[in-house]
Structure formats: structure tokens, C-alpha cells
Write a protein that holds these residues in place. Structure first.
Motif, short mmCIF file in Angstrom:
data_model
loop_
_atom_site.label_atom_id
_atom_site.label_comp_id
_atom_site.label_asym_id
_atom_site.label_seq_id
_atom_site.Cartn_x
_atom_site.Cartn_y
_atom_site.Cartn_z
N TRP A 1 0.85 -1.21 0.00
CA TRP A 1 0.00 0.00 0.00
C TRP A 1 0.88 1.25 0.00
O TRP A 1 0.63 2.20 -0.74
CB TRP A 1 -0.93 -0.03 1.22
CG TRP A 1 -2.05 0.97 1.15
CD1 TRP A 1 -3.32 0.74 0.71
CD2 TRP A 1 -2.01 2.37 1.52
NE1 TRP A 1 -4.06 1.91 0.78
CE2 TRP A 1 -3.29 2.91 1.28
CE3 TRP A 1 -1.02 3.20 2.04
CZ2 TRP A 1 -3.61 4.24 1.54
CZ3 TRP A 1 -1.33 4.54 2.29
CH2 TRP A 1 -2.61 5.05 2.04
N GLN B 1 1.55 4.29 -2.68
CA GLN B 1 1.44 5.69 -2.26
C GLN B 1 2.66 6.49 -2.73
O GLN B 1 2.55 7.65 -3.11
CB GLN B 1 1.27 5.74 -0.74
CG GLN B 1 0.81 7.06 -0.19
CD GLN B 1 -0.59 7.49 -0.68
OE1 GLN B 1 -1.37 6.66 -1.12
NE2 GLN B 1 -0.86 8.77 -0.61
N GLU C 1 2.01 7.42 -6.19
CA GLU C 1 1.04 8.53 -6.23
C GLU C 1 1.75 9.87 -6.01
O GLU C 1 1.50 10.85 -6.70
CB GLU C 1 0.00 8.37 -5.11
CG GLU C 1 -0.96 7.22 -5.30
CD GLU C 1 -2.30 7.67 -5.87
OE1 GLU C 1 -2.58 8.87 -5.83
OE2 GLU C 1 -3.03 6.80 -6.36
N TYR D 1 -2.49 9.99 7.89
CA TYR D 1 -3.67 10.87 7.84
C TYR D 1 -3.29 12.31 8.20
O TYR D 1 -3.66 13.26 7.51
CB TYR D 1 -4.77 10.34 8.77
CG TYR D 1 -5.95 11.26 8.83
CD1 TYR D 1 -6.84 11.35 7.76
CD2 TYR D 1 -6.19 12.06 9.95
CE1 TYR D 1 -7.92 12.22 7.78
CE2 TYR D 1 -7.27 12.94 9.99
CZ TYR D 1 -8.13 13.02 8.90
OH TYR D 1 -9.18 13.89 8.93
N GLU E 1 -9.58 12.72 -1.46
CA GLU E 1 -9.38 11.28 -1.61
C GLU E 1 -8.22 10.78 -0.74
O GLU E 1 -8.31 9.73 -0.10
CB GLU E 1 -9.08 10.99 -3.08
CG GLU E 1 -9.61 9.67 -3.57
CD GLU E 1 -9.32 9.51 -5.04
OE1 GLU E 1 -8.37 8.78 -5.37
OE2 GLU E 1 -10.01 10.16 -5.87
N GLU E 2 -7.13 11.53 -0.74
CA GLU E 2 -5.94 11.14 0.03
C GLU E 2 -6.26 11.05 1.53
O GLU E 2 -5.87 10.09 2.20
CB GLU E 2 -4.80 12.15 -0.20
CG GLU E 2 -4.20 12.13 -1.59
CD GLU E 2 -3.18 11.04 -1.77
OE1 GLU E 2 -3.59 9.88 -2.02
OE2 GLU E 2 -1.98 11.32 -1.66
N GLN F 1 -9.26 10.68 2.84
CA GLN F 1 -10.26 9.63 3.03
C GLN F 1 -9.60 8.23 3.02
O GLN F 1 -9.93 7.39 3.86
CB GLN F 1 -11.29 9.73 1.90
CG GLN F 1 -12.49 8.82 2.09
CD GLN F 1 -13.40 8.84 0.86
OE1 GLN F 1 -12.98 9.21 -0.25
NE2 GLN F 1 -14.64 8.46 1.04
N ASN F 2 -8.67 8.00 2.10
CA ASN F 2 -8.00 6.69 2.01
C ASN F 2 -7.25 6.36 3.30
O ASN F 2 -7.33 5.24 3.80
CB ASN F 2 -6.98 6.69 0.86
CG ASN F 2 -7.64 6.66 -0.49
OD1 ASN F 2 -8.82 6.36 -0.61
ND2 ASN F 2 -6.88 7.00 -1.53
N LYS G 1 -9.74 5.82 6.31
CA LYS G 1 -10.45 4.54 6.22
C LYS G 1 -9.62 3.43 6.88
O LYS G 1 -10.14 2.60 7.63
CB LYS G 1 -10.69 4.21 4.73
CG LYS G 1 -11.42 2.91 4.49
CD LYS G 1 -11.70 2.73 2.99
CE LYS G 1 -12.21 1.34 2.67
NZ LYS G 1 -11.17 0.33 2.53
N ARG H 1 -3.79 -3.41 -3.52
CA ARG H 1 -3.75 -2.07 -4.10
C ARG H 1 -2.76 -1.98 -5.26
O ARG H 1 -1.65 -2.47 -5.16
CB ARG H 1 -3.35 -1.04 -3.02
CG ARG H 1 -3.47 0.39 -3.51
CD ARG H 1 -3.00 1.40 -2.48
NE ARG H 1 -3.39 2.75 -2.88
CZ ARG H 1 -2.86 3.86 -2.41
NH1 ARG H 1 -1.92 3.81 -1.48
NH2 ARG H 1 -3.26 5.03 -2.84
#
Ligand code: FEO
Length: 170
Positions: free
Chosen positions: A42, A46, A49, A91, A129-130, A132-133, A136, A161
């Protein structure tokens, strides 16, 4: 042509995106070291990204006849006490990046640089989105606290992912 103030702001943000990439690579290395390959996967996605974010800005600065100047990237944290702490840090880091993007939009609006403003709106949406991901996974880890096998289940979920370059939106 980019206003020098806007150009400096983009260069600072390119550095912040590359720092984000470096921080997530450090988190990936941490997960590899404790045999959580799905969590590491994951984080590796990232990293891709964040590199994409940095390069999207790099290309925009060049398209506007600006000059990309790269600065040193800070050393990221290397040790965490639990996967929950890693994702709480993730986060929190993303909320900071959201603040930086919002500041860039403010600079663009002060300069009446509508092209930069319009370009930055993609990042405004991306930050929703970042955050929120990451949130979560924080919530999942909290729900699974004390549940035997919970970490293993999340690790398997995160192993799936894959990085999908957002070509259509680029
Ligand atoms: Fe480039 Fe995670 O924001």
C-alpha cells in the motif's frame, strides 16, 4: 509565464510532494521489516502517487515557461510502534498537505493566475481522496484492535492495491 511568487510556491510544493514520497517509502521499509507485505505494498503504491503529484507540478511549471529548482528533501521518520500509528501519521500528513495546496490556491488567486488556480483544483479534489484513504485504514485498524487475525486480514486487503495513473484527469 509564471509569476516568480507562484513559481516559488510550486517549487516548494514539488519538494513537499517528494518528501511525501520519501516518508511513505520509509513507512514501506518499516512494514517490510516487520513482515507486513500488504501494508508495505500500500505504501509503495502511495510512493508512486506522490511521485505522480510531483511530476504533474513539474510539467505544469515547464509548460508555463517557469523554472523547476529542486531543494534538499528532509529525512523522514523511520520507526513506528504500531500499524495504527503509521496510518495516524499518514492521515495527519495528508491534512498538512491539504493545507499546503489550499495556500497555493490562495497565492494563485492573489496573483489572478487563473491557469494555476484551475490546475490546482485537481489537487484540491485529490486531497479529499488522500485524506479519506488514510482515514479509512485508521478506522479499520481501530475496529480490529485486539481481534486476533485482524491485522492479517487488513494486510491481505492492502496487498491488492495497484497504482493507476489518473490519465483521464491529468
Ligand atoms: Fe500528494 Fe498525498 O498528496
Amino acid at each position: 509565464m509564471l509569476d516568480p511568487k507562484m513559481q516559488d510556491a510550486f517549487n516548494d510544493q514539488i519538494n513537499a510532494e517528494l518528501y511525501s514520497s520519501y516518508l511513505y517509502l520509509s513507512m514501506a521499509a518499516h512494514f517490510e521489516s516487520i513482515n507486513l507485505a500488504g501494508f508495505a505494498n500500500w505504501m509503495r503504491v502511495q510512493v508512486q502517487e506522490e511521485n505522480f503529484h510531483a511530476m504533474k507540478m513539474y510539467d505544469f511549471v515547464n509548460e508555463r515557461r517557469g523554472r523547476v529548482v529542486l531543494a534538499a528533501i528532509d529525512e523522514p521518520k523511520a520507526e513506528w510502534t504500531s500499524p495504527l500509528e503509521v496510518f495516524q501519521d499518514t492521515y495527519e500528513h495528508e491534512t498538512k498537505v491539504t493545507g499546503l495546496i489550499n495556500n497555493l490556491v490562495t497565492v494563485a488567486r492573489e496573483l489572478k493566475d487563473h491557469a494555476s488556480d484551475s490546475f490546482l483544483q485537481w489537487f484540491v479534489g485529490e486531497q479529499v481522496e488522500e485524506e479519506q484513504n488514510a482515514d479509512k485504514i485508521v478506522q479499520e485498524l481501530k475496529l480490529m484492535e485486539g481481534f486476533p487475525g485482524g491485522l492479517f486480514m487488513i494486510d491481505r486487503e492492502l496487498a491488492a492495491r495497484v497504482f493507476v495513473p489518473p490519465v483521464a484527469a491529468a
